[in-house]
Design an enzyme around this catalytic site. Sequence first.
Site, short mmCIF file in Angstrom:
data_model
loop_
_atom_site.label_atom_id
_atom_site.label_comp_id
_atom_site.label_asym_id
_atom_site.label_seq_id
_atom_site.Cartn_x
_atom_site.Cartn_y
_atom_site.Cartn_z
N GLU A 143 61.95 44.13 54.25
CA GLU A 143 61.28 42.93 53.71
C GLU A 143 60.35 42.32 54.77
OE1 GLU A 143 64.70 40.47 53.02
OE2 GLU A 143 65.26 41.51 51.16
N ARG A 194 52.66 25.54 62.26
CA ARG A 194 53.49 26.32 63.19
C ARG A 194 53.55 25.74 64.62
NH1 ARG A 194 52.69 30.92 64.53
NH2 ARG A 194 54.86 31.54 64.59
N TYR A 241 57.29 24.90 65.38
CA TYR A 241 58.01 25.91 66.18
C TYR A 241 57.48 26.03 67.61
CZ TYR A 241 58.59 27.80 61.35
OH TYR A 241 58.82 27.99 60.02
N CYS A 265 47.40 11.55 62.15
CA CYS A 265 47.93 10.47 62.97
C CYS A 265 49.36 10.74 63.42
CB CYS A 265 47.82 9.16 62.20
SG CYS A 265 46.10 8.82 61.83
N GLU A 266 49.52 11.78 64.19
CA GLU A 266 50.80 12.14 64.81
C GLU A 266 50.47 12.83 66.13
OE1 GLU A 266 54.13 12.97 63.15
OE2 GLU A 266 53.61 12.41 61.08
C1 LIG Z 1 61.69 35.17 55.94
C2 LIG Z 1 62.41 36.35 55.43
C3 LIG Z 1 61.86 37.63 55.55
C4 LIG Z 1 60.55 37.90 56.26
O1 LIG Z 1 60.60 37.65 57.61
P1 LIG Z 1 59.34 38.04 58.52
O2 LIG Z 1 59.72 37.61 59.87
O3 LIG Z 1 58.17 37.30 57.99
O4 LIG Z 1 59.16 39.52 58.42
C5 LIG Z 1 62.54 38.70 54.99
N1 LIG Z 1 63.72 38.50 54.34
C6 LIG Z 1 64.29 37.30 54.22
C7 LIG Z 1 65.58 37.18 53.50
C8 LIG Z 1 63.65 36.18 54.75
O5 LIG Z 1 64.23 34.98 54.64
#
Ligand SMILES: *Cc1c(COP(=O)(O)O)cnc(C)c1O
Length: 422
Positions: free
Chosen positions: A275, A314, A318, A346-347
């Site tokens: 994924e 980001r 982060y 404004c932050e």
């Molecule tokens: C966020 C997420 C991803 C993707 O993560 P990447 O760092 O963008 O590759 C895949 N699977 C699940 C369950 C996630 O929460």
Amino acid sequence: MDHFLYREGILHAEDVPLTEIARAVGTPVYVYSVATLTRHYRVFQEALAGMDHLICYAMKANSNQAVLRVMANLGAGMDVVSGGEYIRARAAGVPGERIVFSGVGKTRQEMRDALRHGIRQFNVESEPELRALSEVAVSLGTRAPIAIRVNPDVDARTHAKIATGKSENKFGIPIARAREVYAEAAALPGIEVVGIDVHIGSQLTDLAPFKAAFAKVADLTGTLRAEGHDIRRLDLGGGLGIPYRRDNEAPPLPFDYGGVIRETLGHLGCEIEIEPGRLIVGNAGILLASVIWLKHGEGRDFLVLDAAMNDLVRPAMYEAFHEIVPVAEAAPGIERHPVDIVGPVCETGDTFARERPMPPLGEGDLVAFRSAGAYGAVMASEYNSRPLVPEVLVSGDHFAVVRARPSFDEMLNRDTIPDWID
Ligand SMILES: *Cc1c(COP(=O)(O)O)cnc(C)c1O
């Protein structure tokens, strides 16, 4: 590798000068490259070649319909984490049998909709979810294919807000309890166990945590099979990092990540799902912005842009680093001075970079934030009543606006004033 390169002194997206997009659409604006998206998908395909697999693009990274259509046309599946994402994936042309549903808090309504319209598998994250899914599936007279997300208690060595595989994180079921939960799943009506799921975090820059997690999944596969479960699919999540600093970062390559999968899990004869989100789309996008002006402060200078934390959160969320480069290439050898690069919100958190050495820039000059295609536009808001940032897709020498900037009328018309107020 991406397709944002200087040509004759102007930064291009593929064959389109960014100056042309800025003129046509205005700034700030996100710009994505079809060639880069395609290349990144193919790199994963090659990394898993020879293994039965499906790449389920984690669309939370960038869920613009046009981006999803590019991925769908390549044959990608999708990893969705909400009913809204499920609807977006289907609208972009992804069939239900290529959609996996992740997330710790799926509602019964989301389960029902996905079961009715087609789903490859639910990645189940808790026992209450498992029981609810069983009830929903039975009420629809169907069976829900599931993998259980196990939490392997592995340190992903990434930013704390995007680490998901430690026991203190909210995600998954502790791997030590997996046998018990799989036994319950197998006994529940309306549930069909198909595999195991794991996802340990995002922006991983080291293969060791993947290796440790996948080895635990391999062990668990053996254990569960011995107990009679038909484990035929392993969903390994996403998380492979990208180089945000091109000069001194070299995260592992997808090819080597594929090697770790082959080595730890290749012998099991399972179908592999991955994924990836960030690696597919991160370096396939930039955020184009204009300089409003250079403000001289006491002891430091501020480069004030028309992009802000509401467009790209980001750095504020982060402490993320983005390369910020002038669209008109700086002459070689030109002197650079440290500036704080900020937005108009404004932050104080609306700061993209501190003391970043930059060539001379002034009012109206264009800059590009590199590696902004993932977790950029999807996290944008209209904070400070700044119109939601638009998006442009480039392929070769043509481009299209794939999400238009809303007008102030459109923004105002989303609110209503009840007549009992007056
Ligand atoms: C966020 C997420 C991803 C993707 O993560 P990447 O760092 O963008 O590759 C895949 N699977 C699940 C369950 C996630 O929460």
